[in-house]
Design an enzyme around this catalytic site. Structure first.
Site, PDB file in Angstrom:
ATOM      1  N   ARG A  36      26.523   1.158  -9.936  1.00 11.92           N
ATOM      2  CA  ARG A  36      26.605   1.994 -11.147  1.00 11.92           C
ATOM      3  C   ARG A  36      25.219   1.906 -11.830  1.00 11.92           C
ATOM      4  NH1 ARG A  36      30.727   1.970 -16.248  1.00 11.92           N
ATOM      5  NH2 ARG A  36      29.376   3.394 -17.585  1.00 11.92           N
ATOM      6  N   ASN A  92      36.867   7.491 -10.675  1.00 11.02           N
ATOM      7  CA  ASN A  92      35.873   8.566 -10.973  1.00 11.02           C
ATOM      8  C   ASN A  92      35.108   8.655  -9.508  1.00 11.02           C
ATOM      9  OD1 ASN A  92      36.243   9.534 -13.788  1.00 11.02           O
ATOM     10  ND2 ASN A  92      35.347   7.371 -14.099  1.00 11.02           N
ATOM     11  N   CYS A 133      42.927  10.702 -16.462  1.00 15.38           N
ATOM     12  CA  CYS A 133      41.753  10.507 -17.065  1.00 15.38           C
ATOM     13  C   CYS A 133      42.161  10.094 -18.654  1.00 15.38           C
ATOM     14  CB  CYS A 133      40.580  11.494 -17.447  1.00 15.38           C
ATOM     15  SG  CYS A 133      39.233  11.163 -18.176  1.00 15.38           S
ATOM     16  N   HIS A 182      35.930  15.686 -17.146  1.00 19.56           N
ATOM     17  CA  HIS A 182      34.551  15.287 -17.887  1.00 19.56           C
ATOM     18  C   HIS A 182      33.736  16.579 -18.152  1.00 19.56           C
ATOM     19  CE1 HIS A 182      34.422  10.912 -16.622  1.00 19.56           C
ATOM     20  NE2 HIS A 182      35.517  11.036 -17.129  1.00 19.56           N
ATOM     21  N   TYR A 230      31.493  13.942 -22.542  1.00 16.68           N
ATOM     22  CA  TYR A 230      30.577  14.187 -21.450  1.00 16.68           C
ATOM     23  C   TYR A 230      29.926  15.787 -21.453  1.00 16.68           C
ATOM     24  CZ  TYR A 230      32.859  10.292 -19.569  1.00 16.68           C
ATOM     25  OH  TYR A 230      33.223   8.971 -19.258  1.00 16.68           O
TER      26      TYR A 230
END
Length: 454
Positions: A90, A144, A164, A194, A252
């Site tokens: 990440r 995700n 989500c 998102h 997002y």
């Protein structure tokens, strides 16, 4: 009832355990199996989960295992919450796109594609093993990027629904601002994972139908007029934009509406990945305390708020009585009693915002696109409810991102530099050949250990 959580060593898991324990009348779990290859981490997280169950007086058993096949054997539902490559991957996803002038984010843009390429093959392997060991199990995907992962699962014929926490988080925020019961609040929530907008907020009248009915006056104009600044701060966008849209975009959308400003911010501040890694280290230290028997307050800073409530509601609906297709208009989130069984007796219904096949709901998208909208959920799966027509401002962006997601899934399934480049070129935040070329090389270089074809 036997539930398995793949990625059970996640620091999110105590949130799940707390929800399962607190909401055991909704979802009576006999055995919760936490599956994770990291035995040391699993022992810390699993120990806290057991203490949470004990504190709440939950009679269920919590089993810890590193054996995926044994963990999913006989499961009624399998929850996926894994991170291929861990927090280290990440951190890379949030760093190298910035070098090319693009937002660094783990689910959006080039970083999101990298995560999809690492994740889809692993998830599909897990799903095939679930199908062999427990063919009737439902797969609930919280991993995700949810749209792409869920599309991969559904396209391969798995019994899957994507989940989500954005919708339930907004529902709870609106309910608090209105001073009302969250269960009575329904949302006109539409888009892709998102990439969503709330275009309406309704509260079921006292004594009236449950929030699955969509009745009541739209209170979003009131919320924007009285709490616009608060809502704008929550989603990281200017108040004037929310007022102009007459809607509340998801957090997002800031990566699209304020892309360049966000890139400047990200270059100047430590990454969210670095912050999360620090929080996780602190959480694991807390979880090691044998006296801790509840989820710590620090977990709220990790993200995933209300994940357990959403997961319990969805899993209970998938494992409950059959749900017939509902033709009621509107777009909502919540629950209620809106149907009857074969003998005419009321049976519980569940309308919940989930990720599932479009199936004509948004007419400008193909049927096999995965969308995030309120759906009627039952043992037959999730069936999207009708959505009122969308404005061109939304349809254009949704269509382009949905097309990118199709290209991203193709790259994840078949590999190859050309497919990665094509997906990046098709993303609205990239869309320039020189930038897409640089990002393609960077993505492959930083993810080579996770790409079988590289």
């Amino acid at each position: 009832m036997r539930l398995a959580v793949v990625g059970g060593g996640s620091t999110y898991t105590p949130e799940l355990a707390e929800g399962f324990a607190r909401l055991r009348d909704t979802l009576p779990v006999d055995e919760l199996v936490l599956v994770d290859p990291d035995r040391e981490r699993l022992a810390l997280v699993g120990g806290l989960a057991r203490r949470i169950f004990a504190r709440r007086g939950h009679p269920g058993r919590i089993t810890l295992t590193g054996d995926l096949d044994a963990g999913v054997e006989g499961a009624d539902a399998v929850l996926l919450q894994l991170r291929v490559g861990g927090q280290a991957a990440r951190q890379e996803d949030e760093r190298w796109p910035l070098e090319c002038g693009c937002v660094g984010q783990e689910t959006t843009g080039a970083g999101g594609l990298a995560k999809a390429l690492r994740t889809v093959p692993v998830v599909l392997d897990i799903a095939e093993r679930v199908r062999r060991r427990s063919p009737h199990a439902w797969i609930v995907d919280f991993t995700n990027p949810v749209s792409i992962v869920t599309r991969a699962l559904l396209t391969a014929g798995h019994r899957a629904v994507g989940l989500c926490n954005v919708a339930i988080g907004l529902q709870r925020r609106f309910a608090a601002l209105l001073g009302t019961d969250p269960a009575a609040v329904s949302l006109d929530h539409v888009g892709l994972n998102h990439l969503t907008w709330v275009r309406g907020v309704r509260v079921a009248p006292s004594g009236g139908p449950g929030p699955g009915g969509g009745e009541g006056q739209d209170l979003l104009p009131k919320l924007l007029a009285e709490h616009g600044e608060t809502l704008a701060d929550a989603v990281g966008l200017p108040h004037a934009l929310l007022a102009r849209l007459g809607a509340v975009p998801s957090y997002y959308l800031r990566y699209y509406y304020r892309h360049d400003a966000v890139v400047r911010e990200q270059r100047e501040k430590p990454s969210r990945a670095a912050e999360v890694a620090g929080i996780e280290r602190e959480l694991l230290e807390l979880y090691a305390d044998p006296a801790l028997d509840h989820k710590p307050e620090l977990l709220s800073r990790r993200g995933g708020a209300y994940y357990s409530e959403a997961a319990v509601a969805l899993t209970a609906a998938l494992l409950g009585p059959a749900v017939p297709r509902r033709a009621a208009p509107g777009a909502v989130t919540g629950g209620g009693t809106d149907r009857s069984g074969a003998d005419g007796t009321p049976a519980p219904a569940r309308v919940q915002v989930v990720n599932t096949f479009n199936e004509g709901t948004l007419p400008f998208l193909p049927d096999d696109a995965v969308i995030e909208v309120p759906a009627q959920v039952g043992p037959g799966g999730a069936r999207p409810l009708p959505v009122r027509p969308l404005e061109p401002l939304y349809t254009g962006l949704i269509a382009q991102v949905a097309a990118y997601e199709r290209l991203a899934l193709d790259a994840a399934l078949r590999g190859g530099r050309d497919r990665v480049f094509t997906a990046l070129l098709g993303h609205p935040l990239i869309g320039q050949t020189d930038r897409a070329e640089r990002l393609t090389d960077a993505l492959i270089a930083h993810n080579r250990d996770h790409l079988a074809w590289a």
